[in-house]
Design a protein around this motif. Sequence first.
Motif, PDB file in Angstrom:
ATOM      1  N   PHE A 150       0.855  -1.185   0.000  1.00 19.07           N
ATOM      2  CA  PHE A 150       0.000   0.000   0.000  1.00 19.07           C
ATOM      3  C   PHE A 150       0.894   1.238   0.000  1.00 19.07           C
ATOM      4  CE2 PHE A 150      -4.065  -1.791   2.228  1.00 19.07           C
ATOM      5  CZ  PHE A 150      -4.396  -2.457   1.053  1.00 19.07           C
ATOM      6  N   PRO A 151       0.462   2.347  -0.589  1.00 19.20           N
ATOM      7  CA  PRO A 151       1.316   3.549  -0.657  1.00 19.20           C
ATOM      8  C   PRO A 151       1.902   3.969   0.691  1.00 19.20           C
ATOM      9  CG  PRO A 151      -0.617   3.830  -2.038  1.00 19.20           C
ATOM     10  CD  PRO A 151      -0.820   2.536  -1.301  1.00 19.20           C
ATOM     11  N   TYR A 153       2.734   2.081   3.138  1.00 16.05           N
ATOM     12  CA  TYR A 153       3.628   1.087   3.730  1.00 16.05           C
ATOM     13  C   TYR A 153       4.758   0.632   2.809  1.00 16.05           C
ATOM     14  CZ  TYR A 153      -0.193   0.525   7.106  1.00 16.05           C
ATOM     15  OH  TYR A 153      -1.165   0.750   8.053  1.00 16.05           O
ATOM     16  N   ALA A 154       4.651   0.878   1.522  1.00 20.09           N
ATOM     17  CA  ALA A 154       5.587   0.281   0.551  1.00 20.09           C
ATOM     18  C   ALA A 154       7.040   0.625   0.852  1.00 20.09           C
ATOM     19  CB  ALA A 154       5.216   0.722  -0.856  1.00 20.09           C
ATOM     20  N   ASP A 155       7.332   1.898   1.081  1.00 17.74           N
ATOM     21  CA  ASP A 155       8.716   2.293   1.353  1.00 17.74           C
ATOM     22  C   ASP A 155       9.234   1.644   2.628  1.00 17.74           C
ATOM     23  OD1 ASP A 155       8.788   3.810  -0.925  1.00 17.74           O
ATOM     24  OD2 ASP A 155       8.486   5.735   0.092  1.00 17.74           O
ATOM     25  N   GLN A 156       8.379   1.561   3.640  1.00 13.09           N
ATOM     26  CA  GLN A 156       8.791   0.938   4.893  1.00 13.09           C
ATOM     27  C   GLN A 156       9.028  -0.564   4.712  1.00 13.09           C
ATOM     28  OE1 GLN A 156       6.483   2.323   8.480  1.00 13.09           O
ATOM     29  NE2 GLN A 156       5.337   3.480   6.937  1.00 13.09           N
ATOM     30  N   THR A 157       8.179  -1.204   3.932  1.00 17.50           N
ATOM     31  CA  THR A 157       8.352  -2.630   3.661  1.00 17.50           C
ATOM     32  C   THR A 157       9.695  -2.897   2.999  1.00 17.50           C
ATOM     33  OG1 THR A 157       5.974  -3.059   3.458  1.00 17.50           O
ATOM     34  CG2 THR A 157       7.454  -4.587   2.332  1.00 17.50           C
ATOM     35  N   LEU A 158      10.018  -2.136   1.978  1.00 15.30           N
ATOM     36  CA  LEU A 158      11.263  -2.328   1.243  1.00 15.30           C
ATOM     37  C   LEU A 158      12.482  -1.978   2.098  1.00 15.30           C
ATOM     38  CD1 LEU A 158      10.018  -0.875  -2.138  1.00 15.30           C
ATOM     39  CD2 LEU A 158      10.574  -3.281  -1.689  1.00 15.30           C
ATOM     40  N   SER A 159      12.372  -0.941   2.897  1.00 17.10           N
ATOM     41  CA  SER A 159      13.478  -0.572   3.795  1.00 17.10           C
ATOM     42  C   SER A 159      13.703  -1.656   4.840  1.00 17.10           C
ATOM     43  CB  SER A 159      13.175   0.760   4.487  1.00 17.10           C
ATOM     44  OG  SER A 159      13.159   1.815   3.555  1.00 17.10           O
ATOM     45  N   THR A 183       3.920  -5.699  -9.265  1.00 15.98           N
ATOM     46  CA  THR A 183       5.316  -5.908  -9.623  1.00 15.98           C
ATOM     47  C   THR A 183       6.116  -4.704  -9.149  1.00 15.98           C
ATOM     48  OG1 THR A 183       4.728  -7.244 -11.548  1.00 15.98           O
ATOM     49  CG2 THR A 183       6.933  -6.261 -11.518  1.00 15.98           C
ATOM     50  N   VAL A 184       6.925  -4.894  -8.135  1.00 15.30           N
ATOM     51  CA  VAL A 184       7.682  -3.809  -7.522  1.00 15.30           C
ATOM     52  C   VAL A 184       9.153  -3.999  -7.884  1.00 15.30           C
ATOM     53  CG1 VAL A 184       8.305  -2.654  -5.368  1.00 15.30           C
ATOM     54  CG2 VAL A 184       6.016  -3.655  -5.630  1.00 15.30           C
ATOM     55  N   LEU A 185       9.641  -3.186  -8.801  1.00 19.49           N
ATOM     56  CA  LEU A 185      11.004  -3.337  -9.323  1.00 19.49           C
ATOM     57  C   LEU A 185      12.018  -2.674  -8.390  1.00 19.49           C
ATOM     58  CD1 LEU A 185      10.355  -2.641 -13.108  1.00 19.49           C
ATOM     59  CD2 LEU A 185      10.577  -4.862 -11.973  1.00 19.49           C
ATOM     60  N   HIS A 186      12.165  -3.273  -7.228  1.00 21.53           N
ATOM     61  CA  HIS A 186      13.047  -2.696  -6.214  1.00 21.53           C
ATOM     62  C   HIS A 186      13.828  -3.811  -5.525  1.00 21.53           C
ATOM     63  CE1 HIS A 186      13.994   0.593  -3.229  1.00 21.53           C
ATOM     64  NE2 HIS A 186      14.414  -0.497  -2.592  1.00 21.53           N
TER      65      HIS A 186
END
Length: 282
Positions: A150-151, A153-159, A183-186
């Motif tokens: 979700f917008p 949470y996405a950055d926190q999830t990836l971090s 599809t999250v290209l990170h």
Amino acid sequence: MEIKIGVTGWGDHDSLYPERIHSSKKLRQYCNHFPIVEIDSSYYSIMPKSNYQKWVNHTTSDFSFVVKAYGGITGHARQNYSKEEQIKLLKPFLDSIQPLIENNKLKGVLFQFPPWFNCKKENVEFLRTIKNELTSVPAILEFRNQSWFFPQYADQTLSFMSEEGWIHSICDEPQAGMGSIPTVLHPTNKELTLIRFHGRNVYGWNHNGQENWREVRYLYRYNREELCEWVDKLETLSRHTKEVCILFNNNSGGDAANNAKELMKLLGIEFGPSSTEQLELF
């Protein structure tokens, strides 16, 4: 960036094998087509070490495996395990795959969590506990609940994944609501990123539980245009990770191996073990 392409399992891909080949010979033959495979039988039970040792013996020296973690650990088992019991299952599971580790053939362990494993503090702490138990084992993480991306949470999830050392399993799958992820290209690990192609069968994805749902869930054949999209995506990923492993899981209709070979061709990847590495089939 190095790219390795394979499929999930080696038993059901009829296009790879002579018509009358015995099942015990298939993995040896598979090595002539792809350098990597996903073991998914490990998801259904904790198997004996002897199984993994046999697979080590049947593969070339540079072949590698992605092992799908036992479903009891990730919350898929029919038994209602507590979180503490799930953690305890890690030890026998990790003991079972020691032959792969000892022979340098383990690419990583894939922890695929179910659609009901959503983004909340309790589950974040559970992931942290699992990762702490894994020490030097390459750990790959795949979600099936959209809330992780979700917008808000996405950055926190990836971090979180980067900080904890999780390898991101990027998915190409149906966009079918809460039980699917974009599809999250990170990449979250500079050494390795996994990509899994599940197909784009929205109907099959959403009909989990029907009598034949396993037969239709991954019933999908990627067309050339859809595979070409990934040529550019892989170029983007190449700037952030040294190796990408790609596994095709769209095999309900026997399409995975053909799609894997088609993508290899698009990428200019030629594969085949040297004559000294050819394994006897008969």
